[in-house]
Enzyme design. Structure first.
Site, PDB file in Angstrom:
ATOM      1  N   SER A  63      11.115   4.548  -4.109  1.00  9.37           N
ATOM      2  CA  SER A  63      11.755   3.387  -3.494  1.00  9.37           C
ATOM      3  C   SER A  63      12.227   2.373  -4.527  1.00  9.37           C
ATOM      4  O   SER A  63      13.268   1.740  -4.353  1.00  9.37           O
ATOM      5  CB  SER A  63      10.786   2.706  -2.512  1.00  9.37           C
ATOM      6  OG  SER A  63      10.494   3.550  -1.432  1.00  9.37           O
ATOM      7  N   ASP A 261       4.483  -2.860  -9.061  1.00 13.32           N
ATOM      8  CA  ASP A 261       4.210  -3.559  -7.814  1.00 13.32           C
ATOM      9  C   ASP A 261       2.827  -3.298  -7.233  1.00 13.32           C
ATOM     10  O   ASP A 261       2.204  -4.203  -6.686  1.00 13.32           O
ATOM     11  CB  ASP A 261       5.302  -3.279  -6.774  1.00 13.32           C
ATOM     12  CG  ASP A 261       5.447  -1.802  -6.428  1.00 13.32           C
ATOM     13  OD1 ASP A 261       4.964  -0.953  -7.205  1.00 13.32           O
ATOM     14  OD2 ASP A 261       6.061  -1.501  -5.397  1.00 13.32           O
ATOM     15  N   HIS A 454       6.916  12.053  -2.237  1.00 13.10           N
ATOM     16  CA  HIS A 454       8.376  12.062  -2.287  1.00 13.10           C
ATOM     17  C   HIS A 454       8.901  13.428  -2.725  1.00 13.10           C
ATOM     18  O   HIS A 454       8.128  14.314  -3.088  1.00 13.10           O
ATOM     19  CB  HIS A 454       8.859  10.971  -3.244  1.00 13.10           C
ATOM     20  CG  HIS A 454       8.528   9.586  -2.788  1.00 13.10           C
ATOM     21  ND1 HIS A 454       8.800   8.460  -3.534  1.00 13.10           N
ATOM     22  CD2 HIS A 454       7.948   9.125  -1.647  1.00 13.10           C
ATOM     23  CE1 HIS A 454       8.401   7.387  -2.888  1.00 13.10           C
ATOM     24  NE2 HIS A 454       7.880   7.765  -1.738  1.00 13.10           N
TER      25      HIS A 454
END
Length: 505
Positions: A63, A261, A454
């Site tokens: 992402s 993140d 993914h």
């Protein structure tokens, strides 16, 4: 360039393409709207992994890089690539910041603590980077290396943590240095929901040796019934029953994730607790922490893209997403620019109680749809950008049935937003940022397991033009780098100079 109209850019997170099959939750779902759109001449498949977006060859998309490239209009070398380059060239061994920290630890008898995700999913980390770091520590004669392993169960198949722990132990044996001191599931150590109680438990295990006491690293894997993402923070003890590796005054802490993140909440927490005790903090790649933590590898420039061009032209955009993906349509889409431009409005959809995604695969898509609808009805907003997170977030659970339902909720939201676009004279551009839910099973050693990670599959990109809007069919191969030039073209604006992608419609 197509006739200028206002529009809506919808990023369907985790919307990949693969042929129908047992593992494909997307084709198993009842999605009449998306099926219809994918059957139009204005649909195309875009590469969203590997070198097409700035990753190593054959590396699955994610992402973060997906939104960076969608916004930049060009491939951007990802942090994992830059780390690999520093390792393969030998430059990491002579890094001045790392050398100074390890020299100091060797002189004072301090330990090096390596904290990071122990898997090779290549989304947040690569366990193989530990091998080089352990060899570097041995070269500098650091007395002890304590490894704080974070189990995955999300970017890689559940049930594989034992193998990764064996890999870590093998690297330590090869380097002649290193001991696993703690084992903690990423649900605790990499929390992104803001639940500081989870972070606190991970931090106490690492810093103080306070947690579930175990004799061997693998013993930690028996502490969860919710998969390896939720391994209870566990502390390895020695023969005397005491923790083998709490952080001591003057030690060195190095975070080994290359993506910021998920790790930054833990990094900030530990820095607040330990920096005053003379602990040196480093990160393998550059983090967006509140604390100033020196990075060994710095980022590639991702600026000069869609956001910069919109600001230059004075075109307002509204960015909308649930908390899980809010940074992706703001910070990452803007080339890692944290400041909110005067022509931008950011709407974060928050859930007071973090949902059980298996039980509630609709998440907050209703609120996202309402926010997009409201923004689309405004005449002063040429562009609305939203992330529909369901397919990816629920897909990560590995629950095929729940992911099917997530896709169906997404389909209904897309249908509703296409109606709103038609009513307001807007085009809609839908694109995936990486593959996920089209592959929900993996096989290793003849064993099939649920898979929530993914993929390297291409993603759909499809334009729904406004009524009366004339556009051409997409020609040739496409990548995510073509999305920003396409959005600008549909808005009647030329591409930014830094863009290498092209307008598809």
């Amino acid at each position: 360039m197509s006739a200028a109209r206002p529009g809506i850019l919808l990023v369907l997170d985790g919307w990949g393409h693969a042929e129908p099959g047992e593992a494909n939750a997307l084709t198993a779902a009842d999605t009449p709207c998306l099926d219809r759109l994918l059957g139009t001449p204005l649909a195309v498949l875009a590469e969203a992994s590997g070198t097409a977006v700035g990753l190593l060859p054959g590396t699955v998309g994610n992402s973060e890089i997906g939104h960076i490239v969608i916004g930049a209009g060009r491939p951007v070398p990802y942090d994992s690539v830059l780390v690999e380059e520093r390792i393969s060239s030998g430059a990491l061994r002579s890094d001045e910041t790392l050398s100074a920290a390890l020299t100091g630890a060797a002189r004072t008898g301090g330990s090096l603590h390596l904290i990071g995700l122990s898997s090779d999913g290549m989304i947040h980390a690569n366990v193989h980077h530990l091998r080089e770091l352990l060899h570097i520590a041995a070269l500098f004669a650091v007395p002890e290396v304590r490894i704080h392993a974070i189990t995955d169960g999300r970017d890689v198949a559940d049930g594989t943590a034992a193998t990764y722990l064996e890999t870590v132990e093998g690297y330590a044996a090869e380097a002649g240095i290193g001991t696993i001191a703690t084992v903690t599931g990423r649900g605790y150590a990499l929390d992104k929901s803001g639940d500081l109680s989870l972070t606190e438990r991970a931090a106490r295990a690492i810093a103080d040796g306070a947690g579930h006491l175990i004799g061997e690293p693998k013993d930690a894997l028996a502490t969860t019934g919710r998969g390896e993402e939720w391994v209870e923070p566990s502390v390895v003890t020695g023969g005397d029953g005491a923790p083998v590796g709490p952080v001591r005054d003057g030690d060195v802490v190095l975070f080994t994730n290359f993506r910021s993140d998920r790790i930054q909440q833990l990094a900030d927490h530990l820095h607040r607790e330990l920096a005053a005790r003379g602990v040196t903090f480093l990160s393998l790649a550059q983090y967006d922490t509140a604390a100033a933590i020196p990075a060994l590898v710095h980022r590639a420039d991702a600026g000069g893209g869609l956001a910069a061009r919109l600001a230059e032209m004075g075109l307002r955009s509204v960015r909308i997403a649930e908390a899980e993906k809010f940074e992706h349509v703001t910070y990452y889409l803007n080339g890692r620019e944290a400041a909110v431009a005067p022509v931008e409005e950011h709407i974060r959809i928050s859930d007071a109680t973090p949902p059980d995604y298996r039980a509630r695969p609709e998440m907050s898509i209703g609120q996202v749809t309402e926010a997009v609808t409201s923004a689309a009805r405004r005449d002063d907003v040429p562009l609305v950008v939203a992330n529909l997170a369901n397919i990816d977030v629920v897909g990560h659970t590995g629950d095929h049935a729940a992911t099917v339902r997530a896709a169906e909720h997404t389909d209904r939201a897309v249908e509703a937003l296409c109606r709103v676009a038609s009513e307001t004279g807007r085009w809609v551009l839908l694109v995936g940022d990486h593959g996920n839910a089209e592959k929900m099973l993996t096989e290793s050693g003849g064993v099939r397991r649920p898979y929530g990670g993914h993929t390297t599959n291409p993603v759909p990109a499809v334009l729904v033009p406004a009524e009366g809007q004339r556009v051409g069919r997409p020609q040739g191969a496409a990548t995510l780098a073509d999305i920003a030039p396409s959005v600008l073209s549909l808005l009647g604006v030329g591409p930014a100079p830094a863009m290498t992608g092209r307008a598809l419609w």
